[in-house]
Design an enzyme around this catalytic site. Structure first.
Site, PDB file in Angstrom:
ATOM      1  N   GLN A   1      43.886  35.497  45.740  1.00 26.42           N
ATOM      2  CA  GLN A   1      42.962  35.649  44.630  1.00 26.42           C
ATOM      3  C   GLN A   1      43.749  35.780  43.332  1.00 26.42           C
ATOM      4  O   GLN A   1      44.572  36.681  43.202  1.00 26.42           O
ATOM      5  CB  GLN A   1      42.124  36.900  44.876  1.00 26.42           C
ATOM      6  N   GLY A   2      43.525  34.875  42.412  1.00 25.39           N
ATOM      7  CA  GLY A   2      44.246  34.892  41.135  1.00 25.39           C
ATOM      8  C   GLY A   2      43.318  35.271  40.004  1.00 25.39           C
ATOM      9  O   GLY A   2      42.804  34.393  39.293  1.00 25.39           O
TER      10      GLY A   2
ATOM     11  N   SER B   1      39.562  49.749  39.089  1.00 25.74           N
ATOM     12  CA  SER B   1      40.144  51.079  39.329  1.00 25.74           C
ATOM     13  C   SER B   1      39.037  52.120  39.504  1.00 25.74           C
ATOM     14  O   SER B   1      37.888  51.901  39.117  1.00 25.74           O
ATOM     15  CB  SER B   1      41.022  51.477  38.151  1.00 25.74           C
TER      16      SER B   1
ATOM     17  N   GLU C   1      30.911  41.107  49.420  1.00 27.03           N
ATOM     18  CA  GLU C   1      31.867  40.971  50.506  1.00 27.03           C
ATOM     19  C   GLU C   1      32.584  42.270  50.816  1.00 27.03           C
ATOM     20  O   GLU C   1      32.873  42.620  51.942  1.00 27.03           O
ATOM     21  CB  GLU C   1      32.928  39.937  50.131  1.00 27.03           C
TER      22      GLU C   1
ATOM     23  N   GLU D   1      38.616  54.791  37.957  1.00 22.80           N
ATOM     24  CA  GLU D   1      38.083  55.230  36.668  1.00 22.80           C
ATOM     25  C   GLU D   1      36.952  54.286  36.243  1.00 22.80           C
ATOM     26  O   GLU D   1      35.894  54.731  35.792  1.00 22.80           O
ATOM     27  CB  GLU D   1      39.188  55.232  35.601  1.00 22.80           C
TER      28      GLU D   1
ATOM     29  N   SER E   1      43.734  38.809  38.086  1.00 19.50           N
ATOM     30  CA  SER E   1      44.392  39.680  37.108  1.00 19.50           C
ATOM     31  C   SER E   1      45.495  38.962  36.344  1.00 19.50           C
ATOM     32  O   SER E   1      46.151  38.050  36.861  1.00 19.50           O
ATOM     33  CB  SER E   1      45.005  40.885  37.811  1.00 19.50           C
TER      34      SER E   1
HETATM   35  C1  LIG Z   1      48.555  46.478  45.458  1.00 15.61           C
HETATM   36  C2  LIG Z   1      47.726  45.682  44.510  1.00 15.61           C
HETATM   37  C3  LIG Z   1      47.219  44.459  44.916  1.00 15.61           C
HETATM   38  C4  LIG Z   1      46.478  43.678  44.031  1.00 15.61           C
HETATM   39  N1  LIG Z   1      46.029  42.448  44.440  1.00 15.61           N
HETATM   40  C5  LIG Z   1      45.403  41.639  43.537  1.00 15.61           C
HETATM   41  C6  LIG Z   1      45.021  40.293  43.892  1.00 15.61           C
HETATM   42  O1  LIG Z   1      45.214  39.846  45.035  1.00 15.61           O
HETATM   43  N2  LIG Z   1      44.463  39.503  42.946  1.00 15.61           N
HETATM   44  C7  LIG Z   1      44.225  39.970  41.683  1.00 15.61           C
HETATM   45  O2  LIG Z   1      43.707  39.211  40.880  1.00 15.61           O
HETATM   46  N3  LIG Z   1      44.567  41.220  41.307  1.00 15.61           N
HETATM   47  C8  LIG Z   1      45.144  42.074  42.206  1.00 15.61           C
HETATM   48  N4  LIG Z   1      45.523  43.350  41.829  1.00 15.61           N
HETATM   49  C9  LIG Z   1      45.330  43.767  40.431  1.00 15.61           C
HETATM   50  C10 LIG Z   1      44.297  44.842  40.206  1.00 15.61           C
HETATM   51  O3  LIG Z   1      43.019  44.338  40.314  1.00 15.61           O
HETATM   52  C11 LIG Z   1      44.592  45.490  38.839  1.00 15.61           C
HETATM   53  O4  LIG Z   1      45.800  46.207  38.985  1.00 15.61           O
HETATM   54  C12 LIG Z   1      43.520  46.413  38.384  1.00 15.61           C
HETATM   55  O5  LIG Z   1      42.411  45.688  37.974  1.00 15.61           O
HETATM   56  C13 LIG Z   1      43.973  47.326  37.233  1.00 15.61           C
HETATM   57  O6  LIG Z   1      44.521  46.584  36.194  1.00 15.61           O
HETATM   58  P1  LIG Z   1      45.956  46.935  35.570  1.00 15.61           P
HETATM   59  O7  LIG Z   1      46.904  47.045  36.645  1.00 15.61           O
HETATM   60  O8  LIG Z   1      46.219  45.992  34.485  1.00 15.61           O
HETATM   61  O9  LIG Z   1      45.759  48.398  34.952  1.00 15.61           O
HETATM   62  P2  LIG Z   1      45.063  48.764  33.568  1.00 15.61           P
HETATM   63  O10 LIG Z   1      43.782  48.049  33.448  1.00 15.61           O
HETATM   64  O11 LIG Z   1      46.032  48.640  32.492  1.00 15.61           O
HETATM   65  O12 LIG Z   1      44.726  50.295  33.823  1.00 15.61           O
HETATM   66  C14 LIG Z   1      45.673  51.334  33.647  1.00 15.61           C
HETATM   67  C15 LIG Z   1      44.922  52.645  33.777  1.00 15.61           C
HETATM   68  O13 LIG Z   1      43.940  52.726  32.735  1.00 15.61           O
HETATM   69  C16 LIG Z   1      42.675  52.973  33.287  1.00 15.61           C
HETATM   70  N5  LIG Z   1      41.638  52.325  32.481  1.00 15.61           N
HETATM   71  C17 LIG Z   1      41.635  51.062  31.991  1.00 15.61           C
HETATM   72  N6  LIG Z   1      40.512  50.834  31.301  1.00 15.61           N
HETATM   73  C18 LIG Z   1      39.784  51.968  31.364  1.00 15.61           C
HETATM   74  C19 LIG Z   1      38.498  52.359  30.858  1.00 15.61           C
HETATM   75  N7  LIG Z   1      37.736  51.509  30.152  1.00 15.61           N
HETATM   76  N8  LIG Z   1      38.065  53.609  31.117  1.00 15.61           N
HETATM   77  C20 LIG Z   1      38.829  54.462  31.835  1.00 15.61           C
HETATM   78  N9  LIG Z   1      40.024  54.140  32.354  1.00 15.61           N
HETATM   79  C21 LIG Z   1      40.501  52.908  32.097  1.00 15.61           C
HETATM   80  C22 LIG Z   1      42.742  52.418  34.685  1.00 15.61           C
HETATM   81  O14 LIG Z   1      41.791  53.051  35.518  1.00 15.61           O
HETATM   82  C23 LIG Z   1      44.155  52.774  35.087  1.00 15.61           C
HETATM   83  O15 LIG Z   1      44.203  54.085  35.513  1.00 15.61           O
HETATM   84  C24 LIG Z   1      46.232  44.151  42.713  1.00 15.61           C
HETATM   85  C25 LIG Z   1      46.726  45.393  42.325  1.00 15.61           C
HETATM   86  C26 LIG Z   1      47.467  46.163  43.194  1.00 15.61           C
HETATM   87  C27 LIG Z   1      47.977  47.503  42.734  1.00 15.61           C
END
Ligand SMILES: Cc1cc2nc3c(=O)[nH]c(=O)nc-3n(C[C@H](O)[C@H](O)[C@H](O)COP(=O)(O)OP(=O)(O)OC[C@H]3O[C@@H](n4cnc5c(N)ncnc54)[C@H](O)[C@@H]3O)c2cc1C
Lengths: 406, 386
Positions: A134-135, A386, A252, A388, A137
């Site tokens: 899944q692409g 997340s 899903e 949050e 993020s």
């Molecule tokens: C092990 C792992 C596997 C993954 N696999 C995939 C995958 O297969 N395909 C894919 O597309 N993505 C994948 N992801 C990505 C995942 O969906 C993102 O990491 C996630 O959406 C969070 O984005 P970020 O890492 O940029 O954190 P950020 O969005 O930068 O968040 C950082 C912190 O800020 C908080 N935050 C952000 N916005 C808000 C808000 N509005 N209110 C309160 N808190 C907030 C978050 O909760 C978090 O604690 C994976 C991530 C991990 C860790």
């Protein structure tokens, strides 16, 4: 009593006791011995082959894709039967083909709901072991996924794609990617996105595995430079990608939870058994420790509630095709129960849980290497929206609270 | 730069100066950023270790008579906290805290003369083997047995989770004697026939653990520390406070990183620190770090001054262990995906804090002791239950 002979193929509408009995016989004959140890030191290629092998076995027995409609090659089992099958697979410690999780769940659901006849040909390929990732993020678009910048520009029969994806789990094992990209930069951010089927060996796709906190490489960065995707590989209408991604994928997730819940329940039993075998001195074991007992009981209650909640929501999905906003509850409860349970297990075991078993691969979130399992639970509290973000969704969409300032 | 001979106990500003100097040294010598080994333990930060020796950190708990600084736990926690914050691989807990304490209190003058000057100067390194394969300190869970034979002591059995034991010049091994309660400590110098060390790869790569297999190890009768029973409670309390200090350091660093990140990282067009979910989480983390740091300082002061220490040590152990686990875990959460990568230090701090919490006892043992003091008017005298 004579040994039951395992049936070679399972079908719906069997009496549930019979189904359970037959499953146990089949699992006894077909669960590979020593697979934990084998995967511990496996190469990526070997892990992949192992997954495909397991999928073939399940397929031959009619146990792969139990929740797909029969017309698409699925099992067509009733909801109750699916639950029963999941539970037995988990109890027998049958290694599930984790690399096919996204294919079997997310991709299949999207194809069934929105795919053209031609696109649905992938369903058969998936049953044969076609791996998808899944692409979604991007480095600057995580929680705020809708702000993603990977561009897909229409040029005649193709889209020209440029951009960067990150954290794509098992992309280095996959041949296809479910890609979310921006097709209309002028539209409001949620309305300019489309979903694509991207073949990963297309020219212009570059992949870099990223090492995780656990020490193993499971997710990847994806660089897309002038990649051409045929228009026929767009899913649904142009600029409807966001809605598809939200509804289909959320639904899903609920089905996934059923397996995850069964695994948690089995893990709690495993932890109880280990506690009885963990000496504390004075003739006592960890199972005599009042604070451990109380904690474990609280986790078991959460696991039961998760099961009830998951079943409740899954029935709703069967009726309406959508999970609704309460899907966030399942995600919160599962991820935080997993985090607390694995933390409890590691503290109960003490130092032995901190010895690194150097496992390259595991096929579940409760592998018994409790320290690593504990760390991995952050995968669940961070990814797929997340916790949050989930809490905000529950507040706003379920409870109707005023929205956060954006 | 302040050196230890200038330190006068109970002078806060001097201790702050000391802290600044420890920090300065570690900032330059300990952080091993860059590609780090995945499937092996990190090796000792040699420069940091040399500086630690030169500046007298390794002899903090050794009296001037044996070349030490004659300082106390209040100085030890300053160093331990900074080592934790810098993820330093320096055999401080094993050698400077545990071995020196055991020898100073449980040993006699001959042992002191033989080992303490070298340990204090860093020319020698010591380790203690206090646990068996179960990783717990209760004597009955020890595997190593001692018996007397022809005027010699013979050790047999297996010790587990020995910190820095593989290359130590001296290991103090806890062993049970048949028919006697409790356990004794035996001085086993490097190169003693019958001792084999096998590395145990710890999830926390900054900790170098090993198992020691002792097979018909023959020692002089003088190898037994004569005052072991007096050493146990002191050893237990110092270990708990030093580990808690290390955990506080790791937590403080995780908090600093998370705060910094929350100011920079933007989502939805705003720094994530502007979201209350994140802001409140960071505020809670700050409270935990401040509280744990104060609890550790209070426990160290009580140990140095010999007043009410049992209760304060366990309060610090319980509070700091829980706090560091929560703070380092929340720091991963605040960082999102990037916090879950190997390159990032989040997981190292989390693993270090977990080690500190679990090693040689855990918060539940400390809570049990506090509850015992509160509810029963008394509790087990040490968290080691020796
Ligand atoms: C092990 C792992 C596997 C993954 N696999 C995939 C995958 O297969 N395909 C894919 O597309 N993505 C994948 N992801 C990505 C995942 O969906 C993102 O990491 C996630 O959406 C969070 O984005 P970020 O890492 O940029 O954190 P950020 O969005 O930068 O968040 C950082 C912190 O800020 C908080 N935050 C952000 N916005 C808000 C808000 N509005 N209110 C309160 N808190 C907030 C978050 O909760 C978090 O604690 C994976 C991530 C991990 C860790």
């Amino acid at each position: 009593m004579t040994e039951p002979s395992a049936p070679t193929r399972f079908a719906p509408a069997t009496d549930p006791d019979r189904l359970r009995y037959d499953l146990r016989a089949w699992l006894a004959a077909n669960t590979p011995a020593d697979w934990h140890e084998e995967l511990r030191t496996a190469t990526k290629e070997r892990f992949r082959a192992f997954n495909i092998d397991q999928a073939r076995k399940l397929r031959a027995a009619g146990l792969l894709a139990t929740h797909w409609p029969a017309e698409h090659g699925g099992g067509g089992f009733s909801f109750r039967e699916q639950l029963l099958i999941q539970e037995e697979l988990v109890r027998a410690d049958f290694p599930q083909p984790r690399l096919l999780e996204i294919s079997l769940a997310h991709i299949a659901a999207t194809l069934i709901a929105h795919g053209t006849e031609e696109q649905r040909a992938h369903l058969a390929a998936i049953l044969d072991g076609e791996i998808w990732c899944q692409g979604f993020s991007e480095p600057d678009a995580g929680s705020d996924l809708a702000s993603l910048r990977t561009r897909a520009e229409r040029r005649g029969d193709v889209y020209l794609v440029n951009g960067q994806k990150v954290w794509s789990s098992y992309a280095d094992q996959a041949s296809w990617c479910l890609l979310l990209a921006r097709t209309d930069p002028a539209a409001p951010k949620h309305r300019g996105l489309s979903l694509f089927m991207l073949e990963l060996d297309s020219p212009g796709v570059e992949l870099r595995p990223i090492r995780q906190a656990t020490g193993t490489e499971e997710f990847c960065e994806l660089f897309l430079t002038g990649v051409e995707i045929p228009v026929a590989h767009r899913l649904g209408e142009e600029n409807t990608g966001w809605r598809m991604a939200q509804t289909t994928l959320a639904a899903e997730r609920v089905f996934n939870t059923l397996e995850l819940q069964a695994r948690l329940a089995v893990a709690a039993e495993e932890i109880a058994a280990q506690a009885r075998a963990t000496p504390l001195g004075g003739g006592r074991t960890a199972a005599d420790d009042t604070s451990f007992r109380q904690d474990l009981a609280a986790r078991v209650a959460e696991i039961e509630v998760l099961g009830l909640l998951g079943q409740h929501l899954a029935r709703g999905v069967e009726r309406t095709g959508e999970v609704g906003v309460e899907g966030s509850l399942v995600k919160l409860l599962y991820s935080e129960t997993l985090q607390k349970l694995t933390g409890l297990a590691l503290r109960m075991r003490g130092m032995p849980a901190l010895v690194d078993q150097r496992r390259e691969f595991a096929t579940s979130w409760t592998s018994g290497h409790w320290m690593i399992d504990h760390l991995k639970s952050w995968n669940w509290t961070i990814a797929a929206g997340s916790n949050e973000i989930q809490r905000t969704l529950i507040g706003e969409r379920v409870l109707g609270l005023p929205r956060e300032p954006q | 730069m302040t050196t230890l001979t200038q330190i006068e106990p109970a002078q806060d500003d001097i201790r702050e100066e000391f802290r600044a100097s420890v920090r300065g040294v570690l900032r330059d010598t300990a952080p091993v950023h860059g590609p780090r080994a995945v499937w092996s333990a990190e090796s000792v930060d040699a420069d940091a270790f040399r500086q630690a020796a030169d500046l007298g950190w390794l002899g903090l708990l050794v009296t001037e008579r044996w070349g030490g600084a004659g300082a106390g736990m209040q100085e030890v926690v300053v160093v331990a906290e900074e080592l934790g914050a810098h993820l330093a691989v320096v055999p401080f807990l094993s050698s400077a805290v545990l071995t020196c304490t055991a020898l100073a209190i449980g040993g006699d003058a001959a042992m002191g003369a033989r080992w303490l000057p070298g340990l204090a100067s860093g020319q020698l390194r010591g380790a203690v083997a206090l646990t068996g394969p179960a990783g717990r300190t209760d004597p009955e869970l020890l595997d190593v047995r001692a018996r007397e034979e022809g005027g010699q002591t013979v050790l047999d059995g297996k010790a587990g989770f020995v910190l820095d034991g593989a290359d130590a010049d001296l290991v103090l091994v806890a062993a049970r004697r048949t028919g006697r309660p409790g356990a004794d400590l035996y001085a086993v110098p490097r190169g003693t026939p019958g001792v084999e060390a096998a590395p145990q790869l710890c999830v926390d790569r900054t900790r170098r653990l090993c198992t020691l297999v002792l097979n018909d190890v023959r020692l002089d009768a003088s190898a037994r520390l004569p005052y072991t029973s007096e050493a146990w409670p002191v050893l237990a309390d110092r270990a708990a406070v030093a580990l808690a200090a290390d955990a506080v350091g790791a937590a403080r660093r995780a908090l600093d990183m998370a705060v910094e990140y929350a100011k920079q990282r933007e989502q939805f067009g705003r720094p994530i620190g502007s979201f209350q979910a994140i802001k409140h989480k960071l505020a809670d983390m700050y409270l935990l770090v401040r509280g744990a740091s104060l609890a550790v300082e209070a426990a160290a002061a009580a140990l140095d001054e010999g007043r009410g220490a049992r209760r304060l040590v366990s309060l610090a152990g319980a509070y700091a262990g829980d706090a560091a686990a929560k703070v380092t875990g929340d720091a991963i959460q605040v960082h999102g995906g990037i916090g879950y990568t190997w390159e990032h230090d989040c997981h190292r701090l989390f693993k270090r804090a977990t080690f500190d919490e679990v090693y040689l006892g855990d918060p539940s043992a400390h809570r049990e002791r506090v509850a015992g003091l509160l509810l029963d008017g008394q509790g087990p005298s040490t968290v080691f239950h020796q």
